[in-house]
Design an enzyme around this catalytic site. Structure first.
Site, short mmCIF file in Angstrom:
data_model
loop_
_atom_site.label_atom_id
_atom_site.label_comp_id
_atom_site.label_asym_id
_atom_site.label_seq_id
_atom_site.Cartn_x
_atom_site.Cartn_y
_atom_site.Cartn_z
N ASN A 112 39.39 38.72 40.78
CA ASN A 112 39.94 38.36 39.47
C ASN A 112 38.94 37.52 38.69
OD1 ASN A 112 41.37 36.72 41.65
ND2 ASN A 112 42.06 35.53 39.92
N ASP A 113 39.31 36.38 38.18
CA ASP A 113 38.54 35.69 37.14
C ASP A 113 37.02 35.60 37.38
OD1 ASP A 113 41.23 35.13 36.99
OD2 ASP A 113 41.00 32.97 36.76
N PRO A 114 36.23 35.84 36.32
CA PRO A 114 34.81 35.47 36.37
C PRO A 114 34.74 33.93 36.34
CG PRO A 114 35.39 36.17 34.14
CD PRO A 114 36.61 36.40 35.00
#
Ligand SMILES: *[C@@H]1O[C@H](CO)[C@@H](O)[C@H](O)[C@H]1NC(C)=O
Ligand SMILES: *[C@@H]1O[C@H](CO)[C@@H](O)[C@H](O)[C@H]1NC(C)=O
Ligand SMILES: *[C@@H]1O[C@H](CO)[C@@H](O)[C@H](O)[C@H]1NC(C)=O
Ligand SMILES: *[C@@H]1O[C@H](CO)[C@@H](O)[C@H](O)[C@H]1NC(C)=O
Ligand SMILES: *[C@H]1O[C@@H](CO)[C@H](O)[C@@H](O)[C@@H]1NC(C)=O
Length: 577
Positions: free
Chosen positions: A62-64
């Site tokens: 998921n998130d960078p």
């Protein structure tokens, strides 16, 4: 809220609506699927895997996190479950690159190892301290109740070009805990810090909420280790719920160059505050003004400060984070594009989640919105090229673009028309672009448009994802809709097939609209009007896969549409591992 919803006592429509939203939202971000946690995926299914978007060989991402350019290398960290294809066991995976397209994977940089991050190492940012090197700020989870604190990590050896090893000093960690009045279960995602030259204080913000009000708390520090919460959040907005992954940065009012956070106080800048809304799972941003002497951010009156506000992307794009690239004087935006199939599908595929193509971001000359464009390095993957010129499309026409690999392509086109007289009239109640797209897809014939591309199409159009414009006439202006409609993208009708769309604030004086789409097996990432309105869709065709995918241009409106030019390239795969 949970107790109220479960109690079934309240029958007020509004309240139950809120409960539905809350239930989807609050649990959506960090939902665990215990039954799937330990299911090792024996085989990674290739069929819908991307070839040039960032994605690891397998498992959930998921998130960078903490993107930066340092000593000649780009670093991308990202949330990874090293054990499965659903969310869980999160670590900071780490890759380095010299061009933001081809990547070398390294060992995870940050993983649970200390009392303050034993239950998780969630999202955060990197700050490069002049003369010292990078520092990572991230959210640690200290217990099984998701209690969140902010922590820091530094490279073991700041001269190692890859910054392979990161250490989490015991001194001062965690650097910030939720104090009285701050909800410690809704307190995460510290930003890149900026420095106030006048008072010698560093500043950073952390996403949170108070009841239903979304907010970003401001913290200040003289030494980057001891942080004190400012009296007022840097900004908050009613009824927006939890603000995840806030991002805060200056943009130049003159030209497309990006700015470092040291330009926070510079003249001729505007500021951008972006939040990812856990309740809607979409992001919005405002443009506004901020100075380090007031430490308050005030959105411009042209930016809507809430759910209906401006978005970087009107599709699958979340938890984004930007950074300044000093090597090319630009600000670059990374965003996570989740799957839109089910966790069961993801376990079968053995992977879930990609990062969108990095985008350069700058202020539109109209100063009311941002503009984004795929980084120029992407062009290095372009292979065979085909072009079209001055091709006229009458109502109902669709023409195939042949000679490239349509499942793995970059398409750039300019569409023009001679008159707007045929534009359908706009009903002022159509405030939601996505609803309008669902109602008037490519199959409902129009006046000026729908026209555009049919991406990931099967030969006989049993499946296709149309990306198109549709122009309406309102009493005092024209309204342009950009739509990326997944409703016919797959024969599997059980899939989530959203009709993503946004309105385009564009001048039609030249009677021309530009469209670029990056097509990569299960993603269609489109940039309308030179990057003013963008939509990323995840789609899972059954027929239109690999060599059986096709690309068409089409027009389904009365007004003839001329393709002034179209260039389409086969895209080579990126090196990612
Ligand atoms: C740090 O990295 C540099 C560059 O790779 C290397 O020359 C140096 O020996 C390293 N220092 C230590 C203490 O490992
Ligand atoms: C704090 O946030 C959590 C997670 O969103 C929520 O369940 C809880 O109700 C909040 N507590 C208060 C006092 O608002
Ligand atoms: C918005 O703010 C500008 C100044 O920044 C002002 O000139 C304008 O009148 C304002 N518009 C509205 C609708 O308040
Ligand atoms: C164009 O409109 C016709 C008539 O509604 C429809 O059958 C056809 O599928 C549409 N074409 C596309 C590409 O949606
Ligand atoms: C991505 O997946 C779809 C389909 O499951 C959900 O509806 C979205 O909420 C989700 N988006 C994010 C950011 O998690």
């Amino acid at each position: 809220m949970k107790g109220v919803c479960d109690g079934k006592v309240f029958v007020l429509l509004l309240l139950s609506l809120l409960c539905v939203i809350q239930h989807n939202g609050v649990e959506a971000s960090h939902k665990t699927y215990p039954t799937y946690q330990s299911v090792a995926s024996s085989e990674v299914k290739e069929i819908h895997r991307t070839a040039y978007h960032f994605q690891p060989p397998s498992h959930w991402i998921n998130d960078p996190n903490g993107p930066m350019y340092y000593n000649g290398f780009y670093h991308l960290f990202y949330q990874l479950n090293p054990k499965g294809a659903v969310w869980g066991n999160i670590v900071w995976a780490h890759s380095v690159s010299t061009d933001l397209i081809n990547w070398t994977p390294l060992e995870p940089a940050i993983y649970p190892s200390k009392p303050w991050d034993k239950y998780g190492c969630w999202s955060g940012s990197a700050t490069i301290i002049p003369g010292m090197g990078p520092v990572i700020l991230y959210t640690g989870i200290i217990d099984d109740k998701n209690t969140q604190v902010q922590c820091y990590a530094v490279p073991e050896n700041a001269s190692d070009p890859y910054l392979k090893k990161w250490v989490k000093p015991d001194l001062h960690n965690p650097i910030v805990v939720a104090e009285e009045g701050v909800n410690g279960s809704a307190f995460r995602d510290p930003t890149t810090a900026w420095y106030g030259k006048e008072d010698g204080h560093w500043r950073m913000i952390v996403g949170s909420k108070r009841k239903h009000r979304g907010m970003a708390y401001l913290y200040r520090s003289k030494d980057f280790l001891k942080w004190v919460k400012a009296k007022h959040p840097i900004h908050s907005s009613a009824d927006t719920g939890m603000w995840e992954c806030p991002d805060f940065y200056p943009v130049s009012m003159k030209g497309q160059n990006g700015l470092d956070l040291s330009a926070m106080d510079a003249p001729d800048v505007k500021h951008v505050l972006k939040n990812s809304l856990d309740l809607t799972r979409y992001e919005y941003y405002t443009l506004g003004s901020y100075s380090t002497s007031t430490d308050k951010y005030v959105p411009d009156n042209t930016s809507e400060d809430g759910w209906g506000g401006l978005r970087y992307d009107y599709g699958n794009f979340y938890a984004s984070k930007s950074f300044f690239d000093p090597s090319k004087n630009r600000r670059i935006l990374w965003g996570w594009a989740n799957e839109s199939d089910t966790p069961q599908d993801d376990v079968l595929k053995g992977w879930a989640g990609i990062q969108a193509i990095p985008r350069t971001v700058w202020l539109d000359p109209n100063q009311r919105q941002l503009v984004q464009w795929p980084i120029e390095e992407l062009d290095s993957l372009r292979g065979e090229q085909v072009t079209m010129k001055d091709q006229v499309l009458q109502k109902g026409d669709h023409i195939e673009v042949t000679g490239i690999t349509p499942a793995q392509a970059d398409v750039d086109a300019s569409f023009s028309f001679t008159s707007l007289d045929n534009a359908e009239s706009f009903d002022p109640s159509w405030t939601n672009a996505q609803d309008l797209c669902a109602q008037k897809g490519s199959k409902v014939q129009g006046g000026v448009g729908p026209f555009g591309l049919l991406t990931l199409a099967s030969k006989k159009l049993e499946e296709f994802t149309p990306v198109f414009f549709r122009i309406f006439k309102a009493p005092d202006k024209h309204v342009v809709l950009l739509c990326s409609d997944a409703s016919s993208s797959t024969l599997k009708k059980s899939k989530y097939r959203p009709s993503f769309a946004g309105f385009v604030d564009v001048d039609l004086a030249e009677k021309r609209l530009l469209l670029r789409s990056l097509i990569d097996h299960s993603v269609v990432e489109s940039f309308g009007a030179g990057g003013k309105t963008n939509v990323l869709s995840r789609v899972y065709p059954e027929l239109a896969v690999q060599n059986n995918a096709h690309l068409f241009v089409f027009n389904n409106g009365t007004e003839p549409i001329k393709i002034e030019y179209l260039s389409a390239w086969s895209m080579k795969p990126a090196v990612r591992y």
